[in-house]
Write an enzyme that holds these catalytic residues in place. Structure first.
Site, mmCIF file in Angstrom:
data_model
loop_
_atom_site.group_PDB
_atom_site.id
_atom_site.type_symbol
_atom_site.label_atom_id
_atom_site.label_comp_id
_atom_site.label_asym_id
_atom_site.label_seq_id
_atom_site.Cartn_x
_atom_site.Cartn_y
_atom_site.Cartn_z
ATOM 1 N N CYS A 174 -3.373 -15.181 -66.332
ATOM 2 C CA CYS A 174 -4.697 -14.643 -66.641
ATOM 3 C C CYS A 174 -5.207 -13.911 -65.412
ATOM 4 O O CYS A 174 -5.626 -14.519 -64.435
ATOM 5 C CB CYS A 174 -5.652 -15.769 -67.022
ATOM 6 S SG CYS A 174 -7.299 -15.178 -67.369
ATOM 7 N N LEU A 175 -5.120 -12.614 -65.460
ATOM 8 C CA LEU A 175 -5.510 -11.814 -64.304
ATOM 9 C C LEU A 175 -6.097 -10.508 -64.848
ATOM 10 O O LEU A 175 -5.446 -9.825 -65.634
ATOM 11 C CB LEU A 175 -4.262 -11.552 -63.438
ATOM 12 C CG LEU A 175 -4.470 -10.916 -62.079
ATOM 13 C CD1 LEU A 175 -5.331 -11.799 -61.187
ATOM 14 C CD2 LEU A 175 -3.124 -10.682 -61.398
#
Lengths: 550, 149
Positions: free
Chosen positions: B86-87
Site C-alpha cells: 500500500c503505497l
C-alpha cells in the site's frame, strides 16, 4: 520574427557536412525542422550565442519565463503587470495580474500565473554561462566587428561619423561574442565579423570547436524529456515551467490532469495542436543537437507508422462491439489506450481502425488460438469527432469492409494486427448456390431436415425480411423507433446490405451478430435473417407485439 | 514488440549507478520483468534482512505505475499476506516522471517508517497500534526467519 541575418557565414559549407543526409531528408519530410546552424563553433559563433539572447533586452536570458505563446523572456523584461479586467472564472488570486505580450506576433494578454520559471531553459542558460562566461584565458584574442545594416549605413554615411564598432576580446569566438553580449554591446539582431588575432589561426578554430563540443554535450544531457527519456521532440513547456515532448504530454493527459514533474493541475486540453511549442528550446535543439534530434524524429516517425519493430502489425484494433459495412458505429472514447489509438489514426491520416467483438467464451480463433477477441471484424472509418475538454471524445464511424486477423500484438496497451480483407464470394458462385438450393426439392426427398423456406429464391428471402420490417413498423416495434432509423437509415433494398441493417437495428444476440459478420454469401446472410424472423414470429404466437431477442 | 527507449535507458542507469541496498535485474527473456532485492533499512525491524520482490512494467509504462509485490514474507502494516504494497505512488499518486529507482527507494523508506494509520494488512496494523514493541518484535522474528537465508 528573426530573419536569420548570419549571411556572413554563407559560403562555409563545412557545417552541414556531418549530418546524415538520409536522416535529414526524412526529418525534413516530416516538416518539423528545417534549420542546421550551429554545427561549427568557428563559423556559427554568432548564431550560437544568439540562442542565449533575450529578444527584449539582448542580454543572456536571466530567470527565463516561457510565455503561453512559446516565446521566452527574462523575468526582468516582463512588461508592467496590470489587473486583468472582467474575469471572474476561475477567479484565482494568482491569475488576477496580467500583461500584454511584448512579442509582435502575439500581443495577447498573458496571465502572470502562466509564466513561471522555465526550468529547462534556465538550466541551459546556466550551462552557457559556465562554459562561455567564466573563461579567463588571456589567449586567443578575437577582433569582433559589427556589421552595419546596409540600408542604415547608407543613410548615415553622409555624416561620416558613424563608423563600425569593434572590440578585441580573448578566449576564441564563442567566448568573445558571449562576453560582448553580457556587456550589452550586441543587440539580438546585430551581426558581426570575427577575425582571430592569435598567432596561429588554426588553434583558434580548434579551440572554438572544442568549446562547442563541450557545450553541446552538456546541453544534450539537459534537454531530455522526463517521460520518454529521449531528446525533447517538439517541446511544450507547461505553465508550471516543466517541459515535455508534445506527444508525451498528450499521452500523460490521457491518464492524469496533473503535471508529471510537480503534480500541479495542468489546465491544458487533452490534444494540444493549438499549444505553442517552446520556440527557444526548439531553436536550441535544432542548432545544437541536430543530429540526435534528426535520429530521434526518424525513430519516432517509423514507430508511429508501424508497430515498432513489427512492421506488419499496422492495423489498430478496437475490441468492443459488432459493426457492419455501410453501417454507422458511434463510439464514446474514454479509456487512455483508445484515446491514444484514435489520436494516432487521426494524426497519421488513415482515420481507420478495426472493430472486433470480444471473445467472451474463449473460443479458439483459427490460427490465432485463444485470442481475447473474435477473429473477424469490420474496418471503421472515422467520419467525425467531438472532443471533450477532459480528453474523452465521441466519434462517428462507418463500416468500410470486413477483415480477418492474421497476426496480432500489443502496442502501448492497445491491440495492433496484420489483417486480410474479407470479401463476399463471387457473383457466379452466389448464383450457383441459389440455383442449387432452389432446385433441391426436385432432387431430394421431402424428408430433408432443412425448413422449406431455405429453398426459396434469394429475392424471396429478401421479401420476407422486408415484409417483416413493414409489419413491425405498422405495430410500432420499439427497435424501429425513429431514432434508430435516423442513425441507421431506412430499410435498404440491396440484398447484400439488408441483413447488416437489420442486425444493427434489431436486438440480436452477440453470437448471431458475429455469425452474420463471418458469412461471405449474400444468400446465406439472408437465410440467417429469415431464420431470426421465423423464430421471432413463432414466439409472437404467445407474446404479441413485444420484442423478442433471438 | 520492441522495448521503449525509456525502459532500456532506465535499466542501463540502474546497472550503471546502482542504489545502495537495492538491486533490480531484468529477466533475459522478458525485459519488463525484474527480480528485485531490497535490504531492510538500518534501525528498523527489517535490518539485516534481504527481501525479494517482483516488479513488472506494464505495456503502457510509464503512463501507468510498475506492478510490484513482495515475494519474501514480511510483517508490515502496509504490506499484506500476498506481498501487495500500500503505497500512494504505486496507485493514484503515480507520475510518469517517477521511475523504478524512485519507487524502490520509496518502498525501502516504507520499511523504515511503517504507517499503521493507512493499513493494508488490518491485523498487523491493529497490533502495531495496540502493542508496538510486540509488533516490532514479530517483524524482527519474521525477518530472521524469512529474509535471512
Amino acid at each position: 520574427m528573426h530573419q536569420s541575418p548570419h549571411d556572413w557565414a554563407k559560403g562555409s559549407t563545412t557545417h552541414t557536412a556531418n549530418t546524415d543526409d538520409v536522416v535529414m531528408e526524412k526529418l525534413l519530410a516530416l516538416g518539423e525542422y528545417s534549420g542546421e546552424i550551429g554545427s561549427d563553433g568557428f563559423y556559427d559563433a554568432r548564431a550560437i550565442v544568439r540562442l542565449t539572447q533575450c529578444l527584449v533586452c539582448s542580454l543572456p536570458l536571466q530567470h527565463p519565463r516561457t510565455l503561453p505563446c512559446g516565446n521566452s523572456i527574462c523575468l526582468r523584461c516582463l512588461p508592467q503587470f496590470y489587473p486583468r479586467q472582467n474575469i471572474s472564472y476561475p477567479g484565482l488570486p494568482s491569475r488576477q495580474d496580467g500583461f500584454q505580450c511584448p512579442f509582435p506576433e502575439c500581443q495577447k494578454e498573458h496571465s502572470v500565473a502562466d509564466c513561471t520559471l522555465d526550468v529547462t531553459l534556465s538550466k541551459v542558460m546556466e550551462i552557457f554561462e559556465r562554459e562561455l562566461g567564466s573563461c579567463q584565458s588571456e589567449e586567443m584574442p578575437v577582433e569582433v566587428k559589427e556589421i552595419l545594416d546596409p540600408e542604415l549605413s547608407d543613410f548615415e554615411s553622409d555624416g561620416g561619423e558613424c563608423g563600425e564598432r569593434k572590440w578585441t576580446v580573448d578566449g576564441g569566438r564563442l567566448v568573445a561574442i558571449y562576453t560582448l553580449i553580457k556587456r550589452g554591446e550586441l543587440y539580438y539582431d546585430t551581426d558581426v565579423t570575427c577575425v582571430s588575432l592569435a598567432s596561429d589561426h588554426r588553434d583558434s578554430a580548434v579551440l572554438d570547436r572544442e568549446v562547442l563540443q563541450t557545450l553541446k554535450a552538456k546541453i544534450t544531457s539537459e534537454v531530455e524529456c522526463q517521460v520518454c527519456y529521449g531528446l525533447f521532440l517538439d517541446p511544450i513547456t507547461t505553465y508550471c515551467g516543466h517541459t515535455f515532448c508534445r506527444k508525451c504530454l498528450e499521452r500523460v493527459l490521457d491518464h492524469s490532469r496533473d503535471c508529471p514533474a510537480c503534480r500541479r493541475r495542468l489546465h491544458l486540453p487533452n490534444v494540444l495542436p493549438a499549444q505553442s511549442s517552446n520556440k527557444r528550446l526548439t531553436e536550441l535543439l535544432v542548432s545544437l543537437c541536430s543530429e540526435a534530434l534528426a535520429h530521434r524524429a526518424t525513430v519516432v516517425a517509423i514507430e508511429e507508422m508501424a508497430g515498432s519493430d513489427d512492421d506488419d502489425l499496422t492495423t489498430p484494433l478496437f475490441v468492443c462491439t459488432a459493426s457492419y459495412p455501410g453501417m454507422p458505429t458511434p463510439l464514446h472514447i474514454f479509456e487512455p489506450r483508445y484515446r491514444l489509438m484514435i489520436r494516432r489514426v487521426c494524426e497519421n491520416g488513415t482515420r481507420r481502425f478495426g472493430m472486433l467483438l470480444p471473445n467472451r467464451s474463449g473460443q479458439l480463433q483459427g490460427e490465432l488460438g485463444a485470442a481475447p477477441f473474435m477473429q473477424y471484424g469490420t474496418m471503421l472509418q472515422i467520419e467525425g469527432a467531438n472532443m471533450y475538454p477532459d480528453g474523452r471524445s465521441d466519434i462517428w464511424t462507418v463500416g468500410v469492409s470486413r477483415f480477418r486477423v492474421k497476426r496480432w500484438g500489443i502496442r502501448d496497451d492497445y491491440i495492433v494486427s496484420d489483417i486480410e480483407r474479407v470479401e463476399d464470394i463471387p457473383i457466379l458462385e452466389e448464383e450457383a448456390l441459389e440455383a442449387l438450393e432452389t432446385s433441391l426439392r426436385i432432387q431430394m426427398s421431402s424428408q430433408d431436415l432443412l425448413p422449406p423456406w431455405t429453398r426459396l429464391s434469394t429475392q424471396s428471402l429478401l421479401q420476407i425480411g422486408h415484409n417483416f420490417v413493414d409489419q413491425m413498423q405498422a405495430i410500432s416495434a420499439p427497435w424501429l423507433h425513429e431514432n434508430n432509423i435516423l442513425a441507421f437509415g431506412q430499410r435498404p433494398d440491396d440484398p447484400a446490405m439488408f441483413p447488416y441493417w437489420l442486425a444493427s437495428v434489431l436486438p440480436v444476440a452477440e453470437n448471431e451478430k458475429y455469425r452474420l459478420l463471418v458469412c461471405t454469401s449474400v444468400r446465406e446472410r439472408l437465410k440467417m435473417v429469415v431464420g431470426w424472423i421465423k423464430k421471432i414470429e413463432s414466439h409472437r404466437w404467445f407474446c404479441s407485439a413485444t420484442c423478442a431477442i433471438v | 514488440m520492441s522495448l521503449p527507449k525509456r525502459i532500456i535507458k532506465e535499466t542501463e542507469r540502474l546497472v550503471a549507478e546502482p542504489v545502495p541496498g537495492i538491486n533490480a535485474v531484468p529477466h533475459d527473456d522478458n525485459l519488463r520483468y525484474f527480480d528485485v532485492t531490497i535490504h531492510g533499512p538500518a534501525q528498523s525491524p527489517y535490518e539485516g534482512g534481504i527481501f525479494r520482490l517482483e516488479l513488472f512494467l506494464p505495456e503502457d509504462y510509464p503512463m501507468t505505475p510498475p506492478k510490484i509485490r513482495f515475494l519474501t514474507k514480511i510483517y508490515h502494516p502496509n504490506i499484506d499476506k500476498l506481498g501487495r504494497i500500500c503505497l500512494d505512488v504505486l496507485k493514484g499518486n503515480w507520475s510518469p516522471a517517477l521511475q523504478i529507482r524512485t519507487i524502490l527507494l520509496s518502498i525501502q523508506a516504507l520499511l523504515g517508517a511503517p504507517n499503521p494509520d493507512d493499513p493494508l494488512a488490518n491485523d498487523v496494523a491493529q497490533r502495531w497500534k495496540e502493542d508496538e514493541p510486540a509488533a516490532i518484535q514479530t517483524a524482527r522474528d519474521w525477518t530472521r526467519t524469512h529474509a535471512m537465508v
